[in-house]
Write an enzyme that holds these catalytic residues in place. Structure first.
Site, mmCIF file in Angstrom:
data_model
loop_
_atom_site.group_PDB
_atom_site.id
_atom_site.type_symbol
_atom_site.label_atom_id
_atom_site.label_comp_id
_atom_site.label_asym_id
_atom_site.label_seq_id
_atom_site.Cartn_x
_atom_site.Cartn_y
_atom_site.Cartn_z
ATOM 1 N N GLU A 104 0.837 -1.207 0.000
ATOM 2 C CA GLU A 104 0.000 0.000 0.000
ATOM 3 C C GLU A 104 0.877 1.264 0.000
ATOM 4 O O GLU A 104 0.538 2.256 -0.644
ATOM 5 C CB GLU A 104 -0.954 -0.032 1.200
ATOM 6 C CG GLU A 104 -2.049 -1.094 0.985
ATOM 7 C CD GLU A 104 -2.910 -1.335 2.211
ATOM 8 O OE1 GLU A 104 -2.338 -1.698 3.258
ATOM 9 O OE2 GLU A 104 -4.126 -1.140 2.127
ATOM 10 N N GLU A 124 -3.451 -9.802 3.546
ATOM 11 C CA GLU A 124 -4.217 -9.524 4.769
ATOM 12 C C GLU A 124 -5.292 -10.565 5.035
ATOM 13 O O GLU A 124 -5.616 -10.860 6.186
ATOM 14 C CB GLU A 124 -4.871 -8.133 4.689
ATOM 15 C CG GLU A 124 -3.916 -6.972 4.878
ATOM 16 C CD GLU A 124 -3.230 -6.506 3.591
ATOM 17 O OE1 GLU A 124 -3.220 -7.277 2.615
ATOM 18 O OE2 GLU A 124 -2.697 -5.383 3.588
HETATM 19 C C1 3H9 Z 1 -1.271 -5.191 6.940
HETATM 20 O O1 3H9 Z 1 -0.299 -4.810 6.356
HETATM 21 C C2 3H9 Z 1 -2.502 -4.364 7.128
HETATM 22 C C3 3H9 Z 1 -2.564 -3.140 6.260
HETATM 23 O O2 3H9 Z 1 -3.226 -3.403 5.058
HETATM 24 C C4 3H9 Z 1 -3.372 -2.030 6.892
HETATM 25 C C5 3H9 Z 1 -2.944 -1.498 8.197
HETATM 26 C C6 3H9 Z 1 -3.746 -0.311 8.617
HETATM 27 N N1 3H9 Z 1 4.705 -7.629 11.552
HETATM 28 O O3 3H9 Z 1 7.971 -15.343 8.447
HETATM 29 P P1 3H9 Z 1 9.366 -15.174 8.949
HETATM 30 C C7 3H9 Z 1 8.326 -11.257 11.887
HETATM 31 S S1 3H9 Z 1 -1.330 -6.735 7.641
HETATM 32 C C8 3H9 Z 1 5.474 -7.970 12.597
HETATM 33 O O4 3H9 Z 1 9.920 -16.235 9.817
HETATM 34 P P2 3H9 Z 1 10.360 -15.423 6.268
HETATM 35 C C9 3H9 Z 1 8.017 -12.706 12.237
HETATM 36 O O5 3H9 Z 1 7.158 -12.793 13.339
HETATM 37 C C10 3H9 Z 1 0.288 -7.424 7.335
HETATM 38 N N2 3H9 Z 1 6.373 -8.973 12.544
HETATM 39 O O6 3H9 Z 1 10.396 -14.890 7.771
HETATM 40 C C11 3H9 Z 1 9.413 -13.240 12.516
HETATM 41 O O7 3H9 Z 1 9.768 -12.800 13.816
HETATM 42 P P3 3H9 Z 1 10.724 -13.694 14.742
HETATM 43 C C12 3H9 Z 1 0.422 -7.887 5.937
HETATM 44 C C13 3H9 Z 1 6.499 -9.634 11.383
HETATM 45 O O8 3H9 Z 1 11.588 -14.934 5.624
HETATM 46 C C14 3H9 Z 1 10.285 -12.479 11.516
HETATM 47 O O9 3H9 Z 1 9.522 -11.328 11.139
HETATM 48 N N3 3H9 Z 1 1.702 -8.569 5.768
HETATM 49 C C15 3H9 Z 1 5.729 -9.320 10.264
HETATM 50 O O10 3H9 Z 1 10.044 -16.872 6.240
HETATM 51 C C16 3H9 Z 1 10.606 -13.272 10.271
HETATM 52 O O11 3H9 Z 1 9.407 -13.767 9.710
HETATM 53 C C17 3H9 Z 1 1.828 -9.885 5.987
HETATM 54 O O12 3H9 Z 1 0.885 -10.555 6.301
HETATM 55 C C18 3H9 Z 1 4.796 -8.262 10.370
HETATM 56 N N4 3H9 Z 1 4.038 -7.874 9.330
HETATM 57 O O13 3H9 Z 1 9.107 -14.694 5.607
HETATM 58 C C19 3H9 Z 1 3.201 -10.445 5.790
HETATM 59 N N5 3H9 Z 1 6.050 -10.163 9.247
HETATM 60 O O14 3H9 Z 1 12.059 -13.706 14.033
HETATM 61 C C20 3H9 Z 1 3.529 -11.380 6.907
HETATM 62 C C21 3H9 Z 1 7.017 -10.968 9.739
HETATM 63 O O15 3H9 Z 1 10.722 -12.975 16.031
HETATM 64 N N6 3H9 Z 1 4.888 -11.873 6.831
HETATM 65 N N7 3H9 Z 1 7.289 -10.650 11.012
HETATM 66 O O16 3H9 Z 1 10.076 -15.042 14.805
HETATM 67 C C22 3H9 Z 1 5.264 -12.855 5.990
HETATM 68 O O17 3H9 Z 1 4.509 -13.333 5.166
HETATM 69 C C23 3H9 Z 1 6.668 -13.377 6.133
HETATM 70 O O18 3H9 Z 1 7.139 -13.017 7.408
HETATM 71 C C24 3H9 Z 1 7.666 -12.836 5.077
HETATM 72 C C25 3H9 Z 1 9.111 -13.311 5.446
HETATM 73 C C26 3H9 Z 1 7.286 -13.384 3.695
HETATM 74 C C27 3H9 Z 1 7.682 -11.336 5.059
#
Ligand code: 3H9
Length: 692
Positions: A104, A124
């Site tokens: 976004e 999301e």
């Molecule tokens: C959103 O954006 C809403 C908006 O539209 C509107 C708002 C108003 N936040 O998965 P990994 C941490 S909703 C906080 O093992 P990978 C995760 O907990 C969001 N922390 O790595 C982990 O921590 P730890 C939309 C986050 O390389 C570390 O990062 N976005 C977030 O296998 C590593 O993560 C998503 O849904 C976060 N957003 O994969 C994306 N994301 O080391 C969600 C990750 O302490 N994330 N962490 O265990 C993912 O899909 C995967 O993490 C990603 C990396 C592909 C990025």
């Protein structure tokens, strides 16, 4: 120090976000981006702006850890608007992933350039949300309604070349993203920026919305956010951009406040926390795993072998039965062919995978493997024989794993001279599909064996959960209690199809009776026969035992809890089963009665919670979230309910305990004595999640 910095490269200001690990949009990041745009706009020497990120990725979304807490200014939609309102052109330079709020932000920018390996998406929906920073209003304007809805409803990531094709980005970078982004931005110097909010939205047949709503309702069984995504995109086609954003915000807050989103967010973190295992440091050296031996060419063994092959390992499949081995190889070949058909593997990949595959009937073929996974018949004496044989032939330093679903790892390990190398790797059927890998550490399992098993789970794209050694470990130990209540409910008068419907409607992937027929009622029967510590309860799994003793094993014999027409997996209610259950109930002196849906759900689900609490008391699971991760990924527990322990936390442990005590009064202490941990937490107003 702010996680956002700004510096100038000639006439281009570069705003850099540095917020490891994934540059999530926590409050200081939002604040930093907002104020950096102000700075760049006021800087007369700056004529264009680039937003880029340090580390492994562009912004991967809003900071999920902030969700559920009071929101902090500046809000993300305002940051995105601030970027778009900039009078100077703003370019997003994307590497890694631009996800959710990260995309976004990129959509607020006037142009987007991405590395060829970058991926962009709005996932999301997997958190029970919809894009909440005007993604539902901007994306359809940029790429059209059908593509935008598909991206938001599937949550899938689009790779840069495809993103370029659909118009989501404007350019794919070659070698150096940042220099190219700066040069690209410089090219727009002095030009009026292109703003997505000013774009016309493509006209579509309005019936697309109802058709999609119906399709999603069927697929997602009661989830709120997919419907809200469709509503928000429909709104985008009918009202002004600003009105659309206001409505999107309402929908977003509604979804954010829902228990569904809380459950899905819990699942997200639970699945990431499982990798944090006490006494296994992150830096623990791993053993190399290039060659894997799989023993047992049945459905499970060949599924495991296929999963290992797709991870790039060499695999030897061993079985002492010639015909079994031929069947196993055929199975693996057809799994590869299916993978090619579904576009998961290329023809080339299949050929290459099959070149790494061998079969053998001789244990010597396992001499130089790095890991053996035994998947033979679930019998302690057979497993001990296999491990004693492995101990003789397999090279020192190899990991010896058993796929047992219930038996003691320590007892199996004791049949070798190297118990430190022995571990449980419990796969779930079909092994190449199911995401759970229960990793069972024995009393003597070495730390590097555990660390290597966790890394293997990741390599196999599975959720590896490390648990302690006891009968059934976490998953099957709890399944036993869930199944026990199902079986008792049958004797008390609830028909199999009624119990199945109630639990399916509650959200389980399948009802327990349909699952029993699928897995084979004989499997549980044989496991019970092997067990020495069954409760002294004549009602315990009585219906299943009677059916198995009549040769009704489930789908494989065409009849079990249900009837199956030849070649069909569709369960048909069988009046004979009703009669069998009735006779058995009479014999046991049970008066059948009408049973409410509420009682069925509470007895089956609270049985899981009670056993989960005992598992925590016994130290078999590290944290309640690990138990949830097991049930979400191996047993079809509805993800939006977050897992049995999160569900109980959500209901409130005091309320759960009150019902458990009622069940104890009504059905006795043998099964329903409340665990001390549950009593303690309920009395102190705490939750299972407070323990971690
Ligand atoms: C959103 O954006 C809403 C908006 O539209 C509107 C708002 C108003 N936040 O998965 P990994 C941490 S909703 C906080 O093992 P990978 C995760 O907990 C969001 N922390 O790595 C982990 O921590 P730890 C939309 C986050 O390389 C570390 O990062 N976005 C977030 O296998 C590593 O993560 C998503 O849904 C976060 N957003 O994969 C994306 N994301 O080391 C969600 C990750 O302490 N994330 N962490 O265990 C993912 O899909 C995967 O993490 C990603 C990396 C592909 C990025």
């Amino acid at each position: 120090m702010s996680p956002v910095s700004i510096d100038r490269h000639g006439a281009v200001a570069v705003i850099t976000v540095t917020n490891p690990p994934v540059n999530a949009l926590s409050q200081p990041v939002r604040e930093g981006i907002y104020s950096s745009i102000d700075v760049a706009e006021k800087d007369d020497a700056c004529s264009a702006i680039v937003i880029s990120c340090e580390g492994r990725t562009f912004i991967a979304g809003a900071d999920i850890k902030e969700f559920g807490r009071p929101p902090l200014e500046p809000y993300l939609p305002d940051v995105v608007s601030r970027i778009e309102n900039s009078q100077k052109p703003v370019i997003a330079a994307v590497h890694g992933t631009a996800l959710g709020g990260g995309l976004e932000i990129a959509l607020g920018c006037h142009y987007r350039i991405a590395e060829s390996t970058a991926a962009l998406g709005l996932p999301e929906v997997h958190l029970g949300l919809l894009p909440g920073a005007s993604g539902t209003q901007r994306l359809p304007r940029l790429v059209g309604v059908p593509v935008a809805m598909d991206m938001m409803l599937s949550g899938k990531f689009v790779k840069a070349p495809e993103a370029l094709e659909i118009g989501l980005i404007d350019r794919v970078s070659g070698v150096d993203l940042l220099s190219e982004a700066i040069a690209y931005a410089d090219g727009y110097r002095g030009q009026e920026p292109r703003r997505i909010r000013d774009m016309d939205i493509q006209e579509v047949d309005p019936s697309i919305f109802d058709v999609t709503r119906k399709k999603m309702a069927r697929r997602t069984r009661g989830l709120i956010s997919p419907g809200r995504i469709v509503d928000a995109v429909e709104v985008a086609t009918n009202v002004s951009f600003d009105e659309g954003c206001a409505i999107e915000r309402e929908f977003f807050l509604e979804c954010m406040a829902s228990q569904q989103s809380a459950g899905l967010r819990h699942a997200f973190f639970a699945e990431r926390n499982v990798g944090k295992v006490p006494n296994v440091a992150k830096e623990t050296r791993q053993r190399p795993i290039d060659k894997i031996g799989v023993i047992g060419a049945g459905t499970m063994g060949s599924g495991i072998a296929y999963a290992c092959l797709t991870s790039g390992a060499e695999v030897v499949l061993l079985d002492n039965d010639d015909r079994g081995l031929v069947r196993g190889e055929k199975n693996i070949r057809s799994l590869f062919a299916g993978g090619v058909e579904r576009g998961k593997i290329t023809e080339e990949g299949m050929k290459e995978g099959l070149q790494r595959f061998k079969t053998s009937q001789n244990y010597n073929a396992l001499a130089n493997v790095d890991l053996v996974i035994e998947a033979v018949f679930e019998s302690m004496s057979i497993k001990k024989e296999v491990f004693a044989a492995l101990d003789q032939v397999v090279q020192k330093g190899a990991i010896l794993a058993t796929n047992t679903s219930t038996l003691s790892i320590d007892e199996i390990a004791a049949s070798t001279s190297r118990p430190g190398d022995v571990i449980g790797l419990h796969f779930f059927s079909p092994a190449h599909v199911m995401r759970l890998l229960e990793i069972i550490r024995g009393e003597e399992t070495a730390t590097d064996v555990i660390a290597t098993s966790l890394a293997l789970a990741k390599r196999l794209k599975k959720i590896g959960v490390v648990v302690g050694n006891c009968y059934g470990f976490v998953g099957n130990r709890m399944l036993h209690t869930y199944g026990r209540e199902n079986q008792l409910l049958l004797l008390e008068g609830a028909a199999p199809e009624y119990v199945d419907k109630v639990l399916y409607d509650w959200g389980m992937a399948m009802g327990p009776n349909a699952v029993g027929d699928l897995a084979g009622l004989d499997v549980g029967y044989k496991a019970r026969q092997e067990r020495v510590d069954l409760p002294e309860d004549p009602h315990f799994y009585r219906v299943a035992d009677v059916l198995v003793e009549m040769g009704r094993y489930g789908q494989k014999t065409g009849k079990g809890m249900y009837l199956y027409d030849a070649g069909s997996r569709q369960p048909v209610v069988d009046p004979e089963v009703t009669a069998i259950i009735k006779t058995e109930a009479e014999r046991l002196g049970i008066k059948q009665r009408d049973i409410s849906e509420k009682e069925i759900t509470e007895r089956c689900i609270y049985a899981l919670v009670v056993e989960g609490a005992r598992i925590l008391e016994d130290g078999i699971a590290t944290r309640a979230g690990d138990i949830d991760a097991v049930w979400l990924n191996g047993y079809g527990f509805p993800r939006y309910r977050g897992g049995p322990m999160h569900y109980a936390d959500n209901i409130g442990l005091e309320r759960v305990l009150t019902t458990v005590r009622l069940f104890e009064e009504k059905f006795g202490s043998m099964h329903w004595k409340p665990p001390a941990l549950l009593c303690e937490l309920a009395a102190s107003g705490r939750k299972f999640s407070d323990l971690s």
